[in-house]
Structures are given as C-alpha cells and as structure tokens.
Write a protein that holds these residues in place. Sequence first.
Motif, PDB file in Angstrom:
ATOM      1  N   GLN A 186       1.224  -1.149  -0.079  1.00 33.30           N
ATOM      2  CA  GLN A 186      -0.034   0.247  -0.376  1.00 33.30           C
ATOM      3  C   GLN A 186       0.557   0.977  -0.110  1.00 33.30           C
ATOM      4  O   GLN A 186       0.226   2.131  -0.497  1.00 33.30           O
ATOM      5  CB  GLN A 186      -0.725   0.169   1.434  1.00 33.30           C
ATOM      6  CG  GLN A 186      -1.931  -1.168   1.006  1.00 33.30           C
ATOM      7  CD  GLN A 186      -2.773  -1.537   2.573  1.00 33.30           C
ATOM      8  OE1 GLN A 186      -1.979  -1.640   3.606  1.00 33.30           O
ATOM      9  NE2 GLN A 186      -3.842  -0.771   2.195  1.00 33.30           N
ATOM     10  N   TYR A 227      -3.213  -5.862  -5.856  1.00 31.81           N
ATOM     11  CA  TYR A 227      -3.442  -5.901  -5.014  1.00 31.81           C
ATOM     12  C   TYR A 227      -4.339  -7.150  -5.030  1.00 31.81           C
ATOM     13  O   TYR A 227      -4.533  -8.646  -4.562  1.00 31.81           O
ATOM     14  CB  TYR A 227      -5.210  -4.873  -4.367  1.00 31.81           C
ATOM     15  CG  TYR A 227      -5.600  -5.315  -3.421  1.00 31.81           C
ATOM     16  CD1 TYR A 227      -5.133  -4.894  -2.412  1.00 31.81           C
ATOM     17  CD2 TYR A 227      -6.856  -5.669  -3.370  1.00 31.81           C
ATOM     18  CE1 TYR A 227      -5.985  -5.141  -0.674  1.00 31.81           C
ATOM     19  CE2 TYR A 227      -7.519  -6.525  -2.360  1.00 31.81           C
ATOM     20  CZ  TYR A 227      -7.192  -5.775  -0.827  1.00 31.81           C
ATOM     21  OH  TYR A 227      -8.168  -6.350  -0.127  1.00 31.81           O
ATOM     22  N   ALA A 228      -4.704  -7.603  -6.237  1.00 33.20           N
ATOM     23  CA  ALA A 228      -5.579  -9.131  -6.527  1.00 33.20           C
ATOM     24  C   ALA A 228      -4.614 -10.087  -6.442  1.00 33.20           C
ATOM     25  O   ALA A 228      -3.798 -11.314  -6.345  1.00 33.20           O
ATOM     26  CB  ALA A 228      -6.097  -8.780  -8.031  1.00 33.20           C
ATOM     27  N   GLU A 248      -4.043   0.058  -9.615  1.00 32.77           N
ATOM     28  CA  GLU A 248      -3.688  -0.497  -8.313  1.00 32.77           C
ATOM     29  C   GLU A 248      -4.383  -1.855  -7.946  1.00 32.77           C
ATOM     30  O   GLU A 248      -4.068  -2.426  -6.931  1.00 32.77           O
ATOM     31  CB  GLU A 248      -4.584   0.879  -7.072  1.00 32.77           C
ATOM     32  CG  GLU A 248      -3.265   2.328  -6.889  1.00 32.77           C
ATOM     33  CD  GLU A 248      -3.434   2.801  -8.885  1.00 32.77           C
ATOM     34  OE1 GLU A 248      -4.505   2.249  -9.293  1.00 32.77           O
ATOM     35  OE2 GLU A 248      -2.508   3.854  -8.334  1.00 32.77           O
ATOM     36  N   ASP A 249      -5.439  -1.884  -8.702  1.00 33.94           N
ATOM     37  CA  ASP A 249      -5.790  -3.665  -8.085  1.00 33.94           C
ATOM     38  C   ASP A 249      -6.140  -4.516  -9.103  1.00 33.94           C
ATOM     39  O   ASP A 249      -5.629  -5.521  -8.136  1.00 33.94           O
ATOM     40  CB  ASP A 249      -7.502  -3.202  -9.167  1.00 33.94           C
ATOM     41  CG  ASP A 249      -8.390  -2.204  -8.854  1.00 33.94           C
ATOM     42  OD1 ASP A 249      -8.653  -1.453  -7.346  1.00 33.94           O
ATOM     43  OD2 ASP A 249     -10.477  -1.828  -8.748  1.00 33.94           O
ATOM     44  N   VAL A 284      -8.686  -1.872 -15.900  1.00 33.76           N
ATOM     45  CA  VAL A 284      -8.654  -2.272 -14.502  1.00 33.76           C
ATOM     46  C   VAL A 284      -7.457  -1.222 -13.421  1.00 33.76           C
ATOM     47  O   VAL A 284      -6.435  -1.302 -14.521  1.00 33.76           O
ATOM     48  CB  VAL A 284      -8.335  -3.793 -15.032  1.00 33.76           C
ATOM     49  CG1 VAL A 284      -7.651  -4.044 -13.571  1.00 33.76           C
ATOM     50  CG2 VAL A 284      -9.220  -4.802 -14.986  1.00 33.76           C
TER      51      VAL A 284
END
Length: 102
Positions: A5, A81-82, A77-78, A74
Amino acid sequence: MYEQQLGLLGPCPACGAARPRYRGSVAPGSGRQVSFGSFRALLDEPRLLTLIGQALGLRPLDAERFADAQGRQVPLEDVHYALQGNADWQGALYNLYMSRAR
C-alpha cells in the motif's frame, strides 16, 4: 500500512497521510509482499505480463494500463492488490522482484 500500500493514494490508518510512506508489520506468515512502487517498476518484465494474463485474465493496453476480457480498463492498483491477495501469485511476483533485485 502493508508494504503493497506504500505510495498509493489513500489515507494512512495511523497518521492520515494521503500517500503513506511508512511500512508497518507484514501479515502473519506472509513476508513476500512487493510494494506498489516495486510492482510498477516490474511492468517492463514479460514474465510479469504473462503472470497477469494467466492469473487475472487481463491484457496490457500500454505501459501501465490493463483491460479485462470485455475491454474495460482495470486500475493498476487493483491488479497489484489482486496479485498480492493470492499466496501463489504473491510468491510469483515476489520471485520476479527478487530475481531483478539480485
């Protein structure tokens, strides 16, 4: 703040900073997290693009943008994170990062 993060836009739970720079402790038993900045630096690595395609079914649009099967963009950041949310994918990402760091 988890390492993945760091540098992301969002409030730090401890100090409220808009882009946290302090890394707290890692999730128990994990220890293989790759920060968003390090992930972003790996985007020129073909093996990472293959991992993203196989694991998440996404295709690259350009240097930092990906699209799903329906062509919807998409957020990067996603994607990060995934990958960090699955132990196998997290390990593969970590190994890519470590092979470059060495």
